[in-house]
Design an enzyme around this catalytic site. Structure first.
Site, PDB file in Angstrom:
ATOM      1  CB  SER A  38      -0.259 -30.926 -11.015  1.00 51.78           C
ATOM      2  OG  SER A  38       0.734 -31.426 -10.165  1.00 51.78           O
ATOM      3  CG  ASP A  39      -1.465 -25.260 -13.394  1.00 51.75           C
ATOM      4  OD1 ASP A  39      -2.124 -25.333 -12.348  1.00 51.75           O
ATOM      5  OD2 ASP A  39      -0.902 -24.225 -13.789  1.00 51.75           O
ATOM      6  CD  GLU A  77       1.686 -22.915 -17.903  1.00 49.75           C
ATOM      7  OE1 GLU A  77       2.768 -22.844 -18.532  1.00 49.75           O
ATOM      8  OE2 GLU A  77       1.615 -22.913 -16.665  1.00 49.75           O
ATOM      9  CG  ASP A 120       9.007 -18.732 -18.832  1.00 46.41           C
ATOM     10  OD1 ASP A 120      10.164 -18.553 -18.427  1.00 46.41           O
ATOM     11  OD2 ASP A 120       8.008 -18.227 -18.294  1.00 46.41           O
ATOM     12  CB  ALA A 165       6.844  -9.352  -9.198  1.00 43.00           C
ATOM     13  CE  LYS A 193       5.871 -25.926 -10.212  1.00 45.54           C
ATOM     14  NZ  LYS A 193       4.624 -25.132 -10.262  1.00 45.54           N
ATOM     15  CE1 TYR A 219       2.810 -29.285  -7.718  1.00 37.82           C
ATOM     16  CE2 TYR A 219       4.225 -31.012  -6.834  1.00 37.82           C
ATOM     17  CZ  TYR A 219       3.657 -30.358  -7.914  1.00 37.82           C
ATOM     18  OH  TYR A 219       3.924 -30.800  -9.185  1.00 37.82           O
TER      19      TYR A 219
END
Length: 252
Positions: A38-39, A77, A120, A165, A193, A219
């Site tokens: 995790s961030d 982040e 976002d 992408a 998640k 994860y």
């Protein structure tokens, strides 16, 4: 001091206490707890717009404080928004600054995050409000307006092309994020998640399960990050989930 303390100290030094409204966690920290990959997700609310010098100072400081995915210190982040740009709520919202470890090479080449529209933020603010936690400043429900569900949905669906992408370069995160989008569209809930992966794994055909099961295991720190053995299955899985997202999308 913890890594979070160090980041908050940087924010206070660069932006100044007089302009800071609050600092709030989001992401995994409020959706079931931090996982090995995790961030450290932080949202900063300020009273006025940032300067180019402040954005450069934040970038330089975060390059030193943020780590590689899956290794200590955690990737950071950090998102900054002016309170007047997000309250009262309008879509698309505007962010002042966002640092993410996926852009480290660009930052090292001299790129600095710039202000601009950021759909976002709809999901980010929803997670902040759900977490009801302030690391600095008043409670988030005293600072932010609730985000209409249709704007959360619109923002998540709008981000799908950018995710696809990055499927080859950020496989685990893209697969898990697509799972979260499908889960949220179908259930109305924003989950961790790994919980989203569980929900999707129970609904995809058997041939589409191995790649998402791998992403979930990595994860959670239960498996190594490798995709060479599953590479032919990655794109078909992603395409299947995207079709389900499109089926549930309000634009469908």
């Amino acid at each position: 001091m913890t890594q979070t303390d160090d980041v908050i100290l940087l924010v206070r030094d660069v932006l100044g206490d007089a302009d800071l409204v609050g600092v709030y966690p989001h992401g995994s920290a409020v959706l079931g707890g931090l996982r090995p990959h995790s961030d450290l997700d932080l949202f900063v609310v300020v009273r006025r717009r940032t300067t180019a010098g402040q954005r450069q100072a934040l970038t330089d400081g975060l390059l030193a404080l943020s780590g590689a995915p899956g290794e200590p210190p955690r990737p950071v982040e950090l998102t900054v928004a002016v309170q007047g740009d997000i309250r009262p709520w309008t879509y698309p919202p505007r962010s002042e600054f966002q640092y993410g470890e996926w852009l480290r090479e660009a930052y090292l080449r001299g790129r600095t995050p710039e202000p601009g529209p950021d759909p976002d933020l709809a999901l980010l603010l929803t997670m902040v409000l759900r977490g009801r936690t302030a690391l600095l400043g008043p409670s988030p429900d005293h600072v932010l307006d609730p985000v209409p569900r249709e704007d959360v949905t619109r923002a998540m669906v709008a981000g799908v092309p950018d995710l696809i992408a990055e499927l080859d370069t950020d496989t685990r995160n893209v697969l898990l994020t697509l799972a979260r989008i499908w889960t949220t569209l179908a259930t109305g809930d924003i989950t961790s998640k790994d919980a989203a992966a569980d929900w999707v794994l129970a609904r995809v055909p058997a041939e589409h399960r191995p790649v998402l099961a791998r992403a979930r295991a990595v994860y959670l720190g239960l498996d190594e990050e490798r995709w060479d053995d599953l590479l032919p299955q990655v794109k078909p899985h992603a395409q299947y989930v995207v079709r389900e997202i499109e089926r549930l999308s309000p634009q469908a």
